[in-house]
Write a protein that holds these residues in place. Structure first.
Motif, PDB file in Angstrom:
ATOM      1  N   MET A 228       0.519  -1.330   0.443  1.00  0.00           N
ATOM      2  CA  MET A 228      -0.125  -0.092   0.118  1.00  0.00           C
ATOM      3  C   MET A 228       0.486   1.157   0.396  1.00  0.00           C
ATOM      4  SD  MET A 228      -3.261  -0.956   2.768  1.00  0.00           S
ATOM      5  CE  MET A 228      -1.977  -1.910   3.834  1.00  0.00           C
ATOM      6  N   ARG A 229       0.515   2.265  -0.721  1.00  0.00           N
ATOM      7  CA  ARG A 229       0.781   3.513  -0.141  1.00  0.00           C
ATOM      8  C   ARG A 229       0.212   4.155   0.418  1.00  0.00           C
ATOM      9  NH1 ARG A 229      -0.415   2.682  -5.748  1.00  0.00           N
ATOM     10  NH2 ARG A 229      -2.164   4.033  -5.805  1.00  0.00           N
ATOM     11  N   THR A 230       1.271   4.393   1.992  1.00  0.00           N
ATOM     12  CA  THR A 230       1.051   4.847   3.036  1.00  0.00           C
ATOM     13  C   THR A 230       2.405   6.296   3.882  1.00  0.00           C
ATOM     14  OG1 THR A 230       2.172   3.834   4.308  1.00  0.00           O
ATOM     15  CG2 THR A 230       0.304   2.526   3.496  1.00  0.00           C
ATOM     16  N   GLY A 231       3.079   6.443   2.616  1.00  0.00           N
ATOM     17  CA  GLY A 231       4.281   6.773   2.866  1.00  0.00           C
ATOM     18  C   GLY A 231       5.413   6.102   4.175  1.00  0.00           C
ATOM     19  N   SER A 232       4.957   5.419   4.561  1.00  0.00           N
ATOM     20  CA  SER A 232       5.831   4.846   5.617  1.00  0.00           C
ATOM     21  C   SER A 232       7.514   4.583   4.706  1.00  0.00           C
ATOM     22  CB  SER A 232       5.374   3.632   6.031  1.00  0.00           C
ATOM     23  OG  SER A 232       5.094   2.394   5.385  1.00  0.00           O
ATOM     24  N   HIS A 233       7.402   4.541   3.304  1.00  0.00           N
ATOM     25  CA  HIS A 233       8.998   3.989   3.260  1.00  0.00           C
ATOM     26  C   HIS A 233      10.024   5.142   3.367  1.00  0.00           C
ATOM     27  CE1 HIS A 233       7.636   7.657   0.858  1.00  0.00           C
ATOM     28  NE2 HIS A 233       8.507   7.783   0.429  1.00  0.00           N
ATOM     29  N   ARG A 234       9.523   5.847   4.025  1.00  0.00           N
ATOM     30  CA  ARG A 234      11.042   6.902   4.325  1.00  0.00           C
ATOM     31  C   ARG A 234      11.098   6.221   6.123  1.00  0.00           C
ATOM     32  NH1 ARG A 234       8.938  13.137   4.032  1.00  0.00           N
ATOM     33  NH2 ARG A 234       9.011  13.570   1.592  1.00  0.00           N
TER      34      ARG A 234
ATOM     35  N   LEU B 111       1.807  -2.892  -8.325  1.00  0.00           N
ATOM     36  CA  LEU B 111       1.309  -3.811  -7.542  1.00  0.00           C
ATOM     37  C   LEU B 111       1.132  -3.215  -6.361  1.00  0.00           C
ATOM     38  CD1 LEU B 111       4.801  -4.295  -8.867  1.00  0.00           C
ATOM     39  CD2 LEU B 111       2.835  -6.055  -8.786  1.00  0.00           C
ATOM     40  N   SER B 112       0.756  -1.707  -5.651  1.00  0.00           N
ATOM     41  CA  SER B 112       0.057  -1.015  -4.796  1.00  0.00           C
ATOM     42  C   SER B 112      -1.350  -0.376  -4.435  1.00  0.00           C
ATOM     43  CB  SER B 112       1.100  -0.429  -4.390  1.00  0.00           C
ATOM     44  OG  SER B 112       1.262   0.934  -5.238  1.00  0.00           O
ATOM     45  N   MET B 113      -1.890  -0.176  -3.737  1.00  0.00           N
ATOM     46  CA  MET B 113      -2.715   0.182  -2.899  1.00  0.00           C
ATOM     47  C   MET B 113      -2.821   1.069  -2.719  1.00  0.00           C
ATOM     48  SD  MET B 113      -6.576  -1.892  -1.488  1.00  0.00           S
ATOM     49  CE  MET B 113      -8.231  -1.395  -1.806  1.00  0.00           C
ATOM     50  N   ASP B 114      -3.619   2.506  -3.013  1.00  0.00           N
ATOM     51  CA  ASP B 114      -3.845   3.574  -1.979  1.00  0.00           C
ATOM     52  C   ASP B 114      -4.759   3.367  -1.103  1.00  0.00           C
ATOM     53  OD1 ASP B 114      -4.452   6.222  -1.984  1.00  0.00           O
ATOM     54  OD2 ASP B 114      -5.354   6.281  -0.835  1.00  0.00           O
ATOM     55  N   ALA B 115      -3.833   3.722   0.117  1.00  0.00           N
ATOM     56  CA  ALA B 115      -3.570   3.548   1.346  1.00  0.00           C
ATOM     57  C   ALA B 115      -5.283   3.638   2.432  1.00  0.00           C
ATOM     58  CB  ALA B 115      -3.358   3.959   2.755  1.00  0.00           C
ATOM     59  N   GLU B 116      -5.905   5.062   1.793  1.00  0.00           N
ATOM     60  CA  GLU B 116      -7.183   5.198   1.654  1.00  0.00           C
ATOM     61  C   GLU B 116      -8.297   4.453   1.352  1.00  0.00           C
ATOM     62  OE1 GLU B 116      -7.927   9.852   2.730  1.00  0.00           O
ATOM     63  OE2 GLU B 116      -5.734   9.802   1.255  1.00  0.00           O
ATOM     64  N   ARG B 117      -8.033   4.284   0.138  1.00  0.00           N
ATOM     65  CA  ARG B 117      -9.284   3.197  -0.265  1.00  0.00           C
ATOM     66  C   ARG B 117      -8.821   2.124   0.393  1.00  0.00           C
ATOM     67  NH1 ARG B 117      -8.597  -0.212  -5.522  1.00  0.00           N
ATOM     68  NH2 ARG B 117     -10.547  -1.862  -5.658  1.00  0.00           N
ATOM     69  N   ALA B 118      -7.909   0.790   0.774  1.00  0.00           N
ATOM     70  CA  ALA B 118      -7.787  -0.097   1.530  1.00  0.00           C
ATOM     71  C   ALA B 118      -8.605   0.179   2.265  1.00  0.00           C
ATOM     72  CB  ALA B 118      -6.069   0.261   2.034  1.00  0.00           C
ATOM     73  N   ALA B 119      -8.191   0.924   3.136  1.00  0.00           N
ATOM     74  CA  ALA B 119      -8.693   1.374   4.693  1.00  0.00           C
ATOM     75  C   ALA B 119     -10.402   1.379   4.645  1.00  0.00           C
ATOM     76  CB  ALA B 119      -8.327   2.765   5.591  1.00  0.00           C
ATOM     77  N   ARG B 120     -10.585   1.774   3.932  1.00  0.00           N
ATOM     78  CA  ARG B 120     -12.061   1.910   2.840  1.00  0.00           C
ATOM     79  C   ARG B 120     -12.716   0.141   3.589  1.00  0.00           C
ATOM     80  NH1 ARG B 120     -12.974   4.453  -0.913  1.00  0.00           N
ATOM     81  NH2 ARG B 120     -12.421   6.755  -0.068  1.00  0.00           N
ATOM     82  N   ARG B 121     -11.934  -0.178   2.342  1.00  0.00           N
ATOM     83  CA  ARG B 121     -12.325  -2.144   2.121  1.00  0.00           C
ATOM     84  C   ARG B 121     -12.477  -2.311   3.516  1.00  0.00           C
ATOM     85  NH1 ARG B 121     -10.928  -3.741  -2.520  1.00  0.00           N
ATOM     86  NH2 ARG B 121     -12.187  -5.628  -1.562  1.00  0.00           N
ATOM     87  N   ILE B 122     -11.417  -2.111   4.172  1.00  0.00           N
ATOM     88  CA  ILE B 122     -10.851  -2.612   5.760  1.00  0.00           C
ATOM     89  C   ILE B 122     -12.552  -2.752   6.379  1.00  0.00           C
ATOM     90  CG2 ILE B 122      -9.611  -3.005   7.240  1.00  0.00           C
ATOM     91  CD1 ILE B 122      -7.579  -2.517   5.771  1.00  0.00           C
ATOM     92  N   VAL B 123     -12.686  -1.494   6.264  1.00  0.00           N
ATOM     93  CA  VAL B 123     -13.277  -0.443   7.876  1.00  0.00           C
ATOM     94  C   VAL B 123     -15.080  -1.821   6.794  1.00  0.00           C
ATOM     95  CG1 VAL B 123     -14.796   1.063   8.486  1.00  0.00           C
ATOM     96  CG2 VAL B 123     -12.453   1.685   8.608  1.00  0.00           C
ATOM     97  N   ASP B 124     -15.413  -1.873   5.888  1.00  0.00           N
ATOM     98  CA  ASP B 124     -16.571  -2.092   5.629  1.00  0.00           C
ATOM     99  C   ASP B 124     -16.651  -3.478   5.715  1.00  0.00           C
ATOM    100  OD1 ASP B 124     -17.529   0.132   4.533  1.00  0.00           O
ATOM    101  OD2 ASP B 124     -16.720  -0.307   2.143  1.00  0.00           O
TER     102      ASP B 124
END
Length: 321
Positions: free
Chosen positions: A194-200, A216-229
């Motif tokens: 996921m693209r969370t900005g944690s690569h730093r 290969l990766s997923m936007d973290a905000e979209r992933a969070a929505r899917r997880i909460v659902d």
């Protein structure tokens, strides 16, 4: 009868707790819960980071968001946190998300790194689950445990992480089976990159590159929505990103082949030569191939865009969420 798709209606809103909620995926999940009317408590170790995250959530959602410092490795601290949330807001939904990541070849890590990964991710999830379940039984609530595709198959240069996430996945599946009779649902979540900005703070080389690649990766905000659902809908299992689903399927059908392919990939990664024990990805060296270096720069640039939204401001050996 349990309504599988809606949280309970309460005067001040359902009570929700997210560990590792001060940044990254945890922060985005807290935001989506707040937008669904929950009174959200986020927990993490860093006071300044928590306060900044809570302020951002309150401003973005206009709801009540609380922040509590808690080290999930300490069961007594988790017990106090869960009791406080239950007594103050009620406890309807809990997501155990706190984590740490070390990216390095196995020669460069020691038993301490494996222990740190297990303490934070597995025991953190275990402590959160054991302390929350009695209260969730009262509310017929929901529990989500954040695993990873890295826990579904061994990933080169992520072995402490993979081992801990594999244990989280087994815990989630076992708890789902045992808690069902009491009306509590347990969701095992296995995100891919996921693209969370944690690569730093935790990513390097192929990891930084792949985490920024759109295929290969997923936007973290979209992933969070899917997880909460998924947690609200009481799903037993959620695997995110098409590559993660494909990797899971391939490993299940042909585990020997996927292991051999992982061996090939491992040869392209930075070696441990000249390195000491690594505690975070920033120390882990550069990709070997010139093309890989170019791809890394591209992937990191995409990740950089997520830094501010995900509250990823500091660099160093920090807990990853």
């Amino acid at each position: 009868m349990i309504n599988r798709s809606r949280l309970p209606q309460r005067v001040k809103g359902p009570g929700a707790l997210v560990t590792g909620g001060s940044r990254g995926l945890g922060l985005f999940m807290a935001r989506h819960l707040a937008e669904r009317g929950c009174v959200v408590t986020i927990a993490a170790r860093d006071t300044e980071e928590l306060e900044r995250a809570a302020a951002e959530l309150r401003e973005a959602t206009g709801t009540t968001v609380r922040a509590t410092v808690c080290d999930v490795r300490d069961r007594d601290a988790v017990r106090a946190l869960v009791r406080e949330v239950h007594q103050r807001d009620g406890l309807d939904l809990v997501i155990a998300n706190a984590g740490v990541i070390q990216v390095a070849p196995v020669e460069a890590v020691g038993a301490a790194e494996f222990g740190d990964a297990m303490d934070t991710m597995f025991y953190g999830a275990l402590h959160t689950s054991l302390e929350a379940l009695p209260y969730l039984k009262e509310t017929r609530g929901r529990l989500g445990l954040i695993g990873s595709v890295g826990g579904l198959l061994g990933v080169p240069h992520l072995l402490p992480y993979s081992c801990a996430k594999a244990a989280v996945g087994a815990l989630a599946e076992g708890l789902h089976a045992e808690a069902a009779a009491s009306g509590v649902s347990v969701t095992a979540v296995h995100p891919g990159l996921m693209r969370t900005g944690s690569h730093r703070q935790a990513e390097f080389g192929w990891f930084s590159t792949a985490a920024g690649a759109p295929l290969l990766s997923m936007d973290a905000e979209r992933a969070a929505r899917r997880i909460v659902d998924a947690v609200i809908q009481r799903r037993a299992r959620l695997v995110l990103t098409a590559p993660a689903k494909a990797a899971q399927l391939a490993h299940g059908v042909a585990p020997g082949l996927t292991t051999r392919l992982s061996s090939v990939a491992a040869r392209l990664l930075p070696s441990a030569a000249g390195q000491g024990t690594l505690r975070h990805g920033a120390e882990a060296g550069e990709p070997r191939h010139p093309v890989a270096k170019l791809l890394r720069a591209w992937g990191s640039a995409r990740n950089d865009r997520a830094v501010r939204r995900a509250n990823q401001h500091q660099v160093g050996p920090r807990t990853s969420s």
